[in-house]
Design a protein around this motif. Structure first.
Motif, PDB file in Angstrom:
ATOM      1  N   ILE A  63      12.050  -2.927  -3.839  1.00 42.33           N
ATOM      2  CA  ILE A  63      11.326  -1.640  -3.888  1.00 42.33           C
ATOM      3  C   ILE A  63      10.285  -1.578  -2.770  1.00 42.33           C
ATOM      4  O   ILE A  63      10.035  -0.503  -2.199  1.00 42.33           O
ATOM      5  CB  ILE A  63      10.698  -1.415  -5.277  1.00 42.33           C
ATOM      6  CG1 ILE A  63      11.807  -1.342  -6.340  1.00 42.33           C
ATOM      7  CG2 ILE A  63       9.842  -0.156  -5.299  1.00 42.33           C
ATOM      8  CD1 ILE A  63      11.306  -1.173  -7.765  1.00 42.33           C
ATOM      9  N   ALA A  64       9.680  -2.747  -2.428  1.00 36.18           N
ATOM     10  CA  ALA A  64       8.740  -2.778  -1.301  1.00 36.18           C
ATOM     11  C   ALA A  64       9.458  -2.378  -0.019  1.00 36.18           C
ATOM     12  O   ALA A  64       8.940  -1.587   0.790  1.00 36.18           O
ATOM     13  CB  ALA A  64       8.119  -4.165  -1.168  1.00 36.18           C
ATOM     14  N   ASP A  65      10.664  -2.888   0.174  1.00 33.14           N
ATOM     15  CA  ASP A  65      11.468  -2.512   1.348  1.00 33.14           C
ATOM     16  C   ASP A  65      11.842  -1.025   1.299  1.00 33.14           C
ATOM     17  O   ASP A  65      11.838  -0.335   2.331  1.00 33.14           O
ATOM     18  CB  ASP A  65      12.742  -3.364   1.412  1.00 33.14           C
ATOM     19  CG  ASP A  65      12.453  -4.829   1.706  1.00 33.14           C
ATOM     20  OD1 ASP A  65      11.376  -5.120   2.265  1.00 33.14           O
ATOM     21  OD2 ASP A  65      13.303  -5.679   1.367  1.00 33.14           O
ATOM     22  N   TYR A  66      12.131  -0.536   0.091  1.00 33.37           N
ATOM     23  CA  TYR A  66      12.550   0.862  -0.091  1.00 33.37           C
ATOM     24  C   TYR A  66      11.434   1.833   0.308  1.00 33.37           C
ATOM     25  O   TYR A  66      11.673   2.786   1.062  1.00 33.37           O
ATOM     26  CB  TYR A  66      12.949   1.068  -1.553  1.00 33.37           C
ATOM     27  CG  TYR A  66      13.244   2.504  -1.925  1.00 33.37           C
ATOM     28  CD1 TYR A  66      14.473   3.089  -1.640  1.00 33.37           C
ATOM     29  CD2 TYR A  66      12.285   3.275  -2.580  1.00 33.37           C
ATOM     30  CE1 TYR A  66      14.738   4.412  -1.981  1.00 33.37           C
ATOM     31  CE2 TYR A  66      12.519   4.587  -2.935  1.00 33.37           C
ATOM     32  CZ  TYR A  66      13.751   5.150  -2.630  1.00 33.37           C
ATOM     33  OH  TYR A  66      14.006   6.452  -2.985  1.00 33.37           O
ATOM     34  N   VAL A  67      10.191   1.595  -0.181  1.00 35.22           N
ATOM     35  CA  VAL A  67       9.101   2.536   0.127  1.00 35.22           C
ATOM     36  C   VAL A  67       8.701   2.445   1.598  1.00 35.22           C
ATOM     37  O   VAL A  67       8.259   3.437   2.195  1.00 35.22           O
ATOM     38  CB  VAL A  67       7.876   2.310  -0.791  1.00 35.22           C
ATOM     39  CG1 VAL A  67       8.234   2.549  -2.238  1.00 35.22           C
ATOM     40  CG2 VAL A  67       7.271   0.924  -0.609  1.00 35.22           C
ATOM     41  N   GLU A  73       0.866  -1.172   0.000  1.00 27.60           N
ATOM     42  CA  GLU A  73       0.000   0.000   0.000  1.00 27.60           C
ATOM     43  C   GLU A  73       0.905   1.224   0.000  1.00 27.60           C
ATOM     44  O   GLU A  73       1.690   1.427   0.928  1.00 27.60           O
ATOM     45  CB  GLU A  73      -0.920   0.016   1.211  1.00 27.60           C
ATOM     46  CG  GLU A  73      -1.962   1.119   1.146  1.00 27.60           C
ATOM     47  CD  GLU A  73      -3.040   0.980   2.209  1.00 27.60           C
ATOM     48  OE1 GLU A  73      -3.078   1.849   3.111  1.00 27.60           O
ATOM     49  OE2 GLU A  73      -3.830   0.018   2.137  1.00 27.60           O
ATOM     50  N   ILE A  74       0.832   2.013  -1.065  1.00 25.71           N
ATOM     51  CA  ILE A  74       1.713   3.166  -1.227  1.00 25.71           C
ATOM     52  C   ILE A  74       0.866   4.430  -1.268  1.00 25.71           C
ATOM     53  O   ILE A  74      -0.216   4.455  -1.864  1.00 25.71           O
ATOM     54  CB  ILE A  74       2.585   3.029  -2.496  1.00 25.71           C
ATOM     55  CG1 ILE A  74       3.571   4.174  -2.588  1.00 25.71           C
ATOM     56  CG2 ILE A  74       1.739   2.881  -3.759  1.00 25.71           C
ATOM     57  CD1 ILE A  74       4.728   3.888  -3.532  1.00 25.71           C
ATOM     58  N   ALA A  80      10.875   1.774   4.074  1.00 30.99           N
ATOM     59  CA  ALA A  80      11.930   2.518   4.793  1.00 30.99           C
ATOM     60  C   ALA A  80      11.753   4.019   4.622  1.00 30.99           C
ATOM     61  O   ALA A  80      12.027   4.809   5.537  1.00 30.99           O
ATOM     62  CB  ALA A  80      13.298   2.069   4.295  1.00 30.99           C
ATOM     63  N   LYS A  81      11.267   4.427   3.459  1.00 30.68           N
ATOM     64  CA  LYS A  81      11.086   5.847   3.168  1.00 30.68           C
ATOM     65  C   LYS A  81       9.844   6.410   3.856  1.00 30.68           C
ATOM     66  O   LYS A  81       9.672   7.642   3.941  1.00 30.68           O
ATOM     67  CB  LYS A  81      10.974   6.037   1.643  1.00 30.68           C
ATOM     68  CG  LYS A  81      11.142   7.474   1.189  1.00 30.68           C
ATOM     69  CD  LYS A  81      11.123   7.573  -0.332  1.00 30.68           C
ATOM     70  CE  LYS A  81      11.216   9.028  -0.768  1.00 30.68           C
ATOM     71  NZ  LYS A  81      11.159   9.188  -2.241  1.00 30.68           N
ATOM     72  N   GLY A  82       8.958   5.523   4.344  1.00 28.73           N
ATOM     73  CA  GLY A  82       7.766   5.972   5.054  1.00 28.73           C
ATOM     74  C   GLY A  82       6.615   6.347   4.155  1.00 28.73           C
ATOM     75  O   GLY A  82       5.680   7.036   4.595  1.00 28.73           O
TER      76      GLY A  82
END
Length: 869
Positions: free
Chosen positions: A408-412, A233-234, A414-416
């Motif tokens: 990329i799932a981990d990246y978003v 969920e982004i 971590a980015k919050g």
């Protein structure tokens, strides 16, 4: 010898069974294991159809067989008797739904009894009675206390002329079924829901418990309906307002390729946009009022409108257009999706239609050469949806797209701006119906106390009698006495809820009520229900694979958690019977399907009796609309219940389609008459006497062997897959052998006392093995044979494995590799004896004469090879 008069026989035994309460079941019988057989609860539409007859005969054969195998069998019947047809009848004919329903039940119960079905009628339930629906209300209250019931606004089908909510089946091509020129619209109303999503994961994992007993296709359909998706969920940001707009995606690896975003026309943000951009209001209205099935249909052209607003991609910072489109649904995910037309088929088609940009973020990959295949967005003719190599994706370039999905799932996260999550396609079960003929929802609205539940001691909340069936609005709204009630908390004035419950509520737990149908303290007692559940064998159409079966599973788990039962699942084994097919005759001149009595057939052609027109013939599912249905009562009157049952069970395995053919009924009748004649003509030989197997002739042994082979075949066919056609075929073959034995042994010098015993034993067992299929017929023969009681209480025959194998075997004899004869030898014969017998065969002696026998190779049970020089 008297003729077989099926009318007299069937009436006689139905009366005897009834007067002896033969099918009454006790919850516990010492030394017997309980076995629960159940067919799906029928709707009392007025008359049985062939599909009913097939379903119930399957269940009856299983119940009778299991009883004869030593089980304590529960086999009940009842009526799913709330629902729309009864209310429609009230509107059209002025008959109260209860009157219409009761009349239909009485007729269908009579028809079921004509079929000789072994139901324990003392356990009969009808869901329209207050004695039953009281417990719907009781369960509703317990679920409310557990937080499993709530009320919220929801979109429904609304007819402006009727001023009422329509069920999906009342909407025909977008128009009201009663007003063919009135367009049905979508309207938001307060509705009651069961929180089935709380059990979504357990409904999926529970499939493991059902893996052995349920058809794989049914489990697959439920799995797809629940629709568990692992994704991300982004959160995008609305450029015009700064508002956060969460979107769910299973393809976060394509986040760099988003070129526009889409929301469902029902999304709350749309109302905000319409306030500042009213030009989209009509387009939104049209999308909202589209049929949901049409909106999600594969291959259907997707429609949308640019809202005038934009959203910002939290990973790239790109500002893209926000659209509303009919292919996005509010009840899946968040009701908003990021569109990546280069890598999603629906997005590609939508972008092509509205000339929206594409951006490639995954290139192809040649597995053989290990080379990246560059894709040009402008040259694409379809979306690239396969695994590939990341491109135009910043630090993730060159990475395998499958690996990038996780990275990329981990990246978003971590980015919050996003997080990994699980979503389900399954949505909470809306149970509100703005109709009369259903269970009243036990809720009141008090100005002082707010929303309150009716007290248990005031249940059931009864359906009002002073209502008007006008076809406009909910009839319950016309009862002032019902609407204006007393608050059960403060005693002040209160307004009663006028919605009734979805009829799927009734059928979600009825199988539990059968276990304890007279209980007035609880819906059922735990001891009784735990003695019988889960149901050992459930039988019904595959069309109920999702809704009914899923709801029954949900209810079972809820009632388990309420401490009312132990079972995790309602049905241990599930048999989904095939459809019944029949010929339909279509007249192109009259543009209608003709009834069978209007048709003349000649070979493989059919003609209208009235006009002589050659008709179009198709074999398809029986239905009223095709005028190709068959009333089983007509067949029962013409051929008898047992003949009808036999034909239905013999023509096809239960899970396969059955093609109706009256010639097959005539064939079934001929077979029964063959059995009838040979039993009654030789009834004096049918005695339960011990056979001296040492005195049997070759012919006697052959018939004994065939008997035990048949018992084995019939038993295994029932036990393995309920292939009743194979069981019946086995008995038919055995009857052929019986006639051969009668003609070739009895009355000749070959006949002996043991021959008569064998003959009688075979006939006796045939009658027993046929009794689950043709019970009246077999009980009549059982009585004629001098036996007492009923075959329902008899024991199923056992086979002796040793007796299924021949005492003698035939062995081929070869001389130098060429077959020169054969011998029949005792199965226990020694190699030396076999060698002597082989060398003594006349044709073998002819080919070995004057030659030296070098060696004799004996392969026991197969071959003798003589090597000569």
């Amino acid at each position: 010898m008297r003729e077989y008069n099926f009318k007299e026989v069937e009436q006689k035994w139905q009366e005897k069974w009834n007067s002896n309460t033969l099918f009454k079941t006790n919850d516990k019988v010492e030394g017997k294991e309980n076995y629960y057989v159940l067919e799906m609860l029928p709707y009392p539409s007025g008359n049985l159809h062939v599909g009913h007859a097939r379903n119930y005969t399957i269940g009856d054969v299983i119940a009778r067989y299991k009883k004869m195998k030593g089980y304590n069998v529960l086999h009940p019947m009842g009526w799913d008797s709330f629902g729309l047809p009864a209310e429609n009848a009230a509107i059209q004919h002025g008959a109260h739904p209860a009157t219409w329903t009761k009349s239909n039940i009485e007729n269908m119960r009579r028809q079921l009894k004509l079929m000789g079905l072994s139901y324990d009628w003392d356990r009969e339930v009808a869901t329209y009675t207050p004695e039953y629906y009281r417990w719907n209300q009781w369960i509703f209250k317990r679920m409310y206390d557990k937080g499993l019931v709530y009320k919220k606004k929801s979109t429904v089908n609304w007819c402006p002329d009727c001023q009422t909510v329509l069920a999906n089946e009342q909407v025909e091509d977008g128009y009201c079924w009663r007003h063919s020129k009135t367009k049905v619209i979508q309207k938001d109303l307060e509705q009651w829901f069961f929180r089935i999503t709380n059990y979504a994961d357990e409904l999926l994992t529970g499939h493991e418990e059902l893996r052995e007993g349920w058809p794989e296709k049914v489990l697959a359909m439920q799995k797809n309906w629940i629709g568990k998706s692992f994704g991300t969920e982004i959160v995008f940001t609305v450029a015009e307002t700064g508002e956060k707009l969460p979107m769910f995606t299973t393809r976060i690896d394509t986040i760099h390729g988003v070129t526009y975003c889409v929301v469902a026309p029902e999304h709350p943000i749309i109302e905000e946009i319409i306030k500042v951009n009213p030009s989209i209001k009509e387009a939104i209205h049209n999308m909202r009022n589209m049929d949901m099935i049409e909106r999600t249909a594969e291959g259907k052209e997707k429609n949308g409108v640019f809202t005038g607003w934009h959203v910002i991609n939290p990973v790239t910072g790109d500002k893209v257009q926000l659209w509303a489109a009919d292919y996005v649904l509010m009840n899946y995910g968040t009701g908003a999706v990021m569109a990546v037309p280069a890598h999603d088929d629906r997005d590609f088609a939508f972008a092509k239609k509205y000339n929206l940009p594409r951006k490639v973020v995954i290139n192809g990959y040649n597995k053989e050469t290990k080379e990246e295949i560059i894709i040009n967005a402008d040259e694409m003719t379809a979306a690239m949806t396969e695994e590939g190599v990341m491109t135009n994706s910043g630090e993730f370039n060159g990475m395998n797209s499958k690996e990038a999905l996780e990275k990329i799932a981990d990246y978003v996260t971590a980015k919050g701006v996003g997080e990994k999550t699980v979503k389900y396609r399954l949505k909470d079960w809306g149970i509100s119906r703005q109709r009369y003929w259903g269970t009243p929802i036990p809720v009141l609205y008090c100005e002082k106390c707010g929303m309150v539940m009716e007290k248990d001691e005031n249940l059931p909340v009864m359906l009002p009698e002073d209502v008007e069936f006008t076809g406009n609005g909910n009839p319950i709204e016309t009862s002032e006495k019902y609407k204006h009630a007393v608050c059960p908390v403060c005693g002040g004035p209160a307004r009663r809820e006028t919605d009734t419950m979805d009829t799927f509520v009734d059928s979600s737990w009825y199988f539990l009520r059968y276990c304890d149908p007279k209980n007035i303290e609880l819906p059922f007692g735990s001891e009784a229900v735990n003695a019988w559940t889960p149901v050992n064998q459930y039988i019904g159409g595959v069309e109920h694979a999702v809704m009914h079966l899923l709801y029954a599973r949900f209810f079972t788990k809820v009632l388990r958690d309420l401490g009312l039962l132990k079972a995790n699942e309602p049905f241990k084994r599930l048999l989904t019977q095939g459809m019944v097919l029949g010929p339909s005759y279509y007249s192109e001149k009259e543009n209608r399907f003709l009834f069978a009595h209007e048709v003349r057939t000649a070979g493989d052609k059919a003609y209208s009796i009235e006009t002589g027109e050659e008709l179009v013939i198709k074999v398809e599912k029986m239905s009223k609309s095709k005028n190709n249905g068959v009333d089983p009562e007509v067949m029962i009157k013409k051929y008898g219940a047992d003949t009808t049952r036999l034909f239905i069970m013999f023509t096809a395995p239960p899970e396969k389609e059955l093609e109706w053919n009256e010639n097959g009924l005539a064939g079934a009748a001929r077979f029964l008459n063959r059995v009838w004649r040979v039993v009654l003509e030789n009834v004096e030989m049918i005695k339960d006497e011990k056979i001296d197997y040492s005195k049997l002739s070759k012919e006697d042994k052959a018939l004994v062997r065939k008997l035990h082979q048949t018992i084995k075949r019939v038993t295994e066919a029932i036990e393995d897959n309920y292939h009743f056609n194979t069981s019946i075929a086995g008995n038919m073959e055995l009857i052929n052998d019986v006639y051969d034995f009668r003609n070739n042994v009895l009355g000749t010098e070959k006949e002996s006392t043991e021959s008569q015993k064998v003959f009688g034993e075979v006939l006796r067992n045939i009658v027993i093995m046929l009794s689950p299929f043709v019970p009246h017929f077999c009980d009549e023969l059982w009585e004629a044979m001098g036996e007492e009681g009923f075959l329902f209480n008899a024991s199923w025959p056992e086979y002796d494995e040793k007796l299924t194998v021949a005492d003698e075997i035939t062995m081929a004899i070869q001389v130098n590799g060429k077959v020169r004869g054969s011998i029949s030898v005792e199965r226990t014969a020694s190699k030396e004896d076999i060698e002597k017998m082989a060398l003594a065969v006349e044709n073998v002696q002819k080919h070995t004469e004057g030659k030296t026998v070098a060696k004799v190779i004996v392969v026991p049970g197969k071959i003798v090879n003589i090597v000569v020089k």
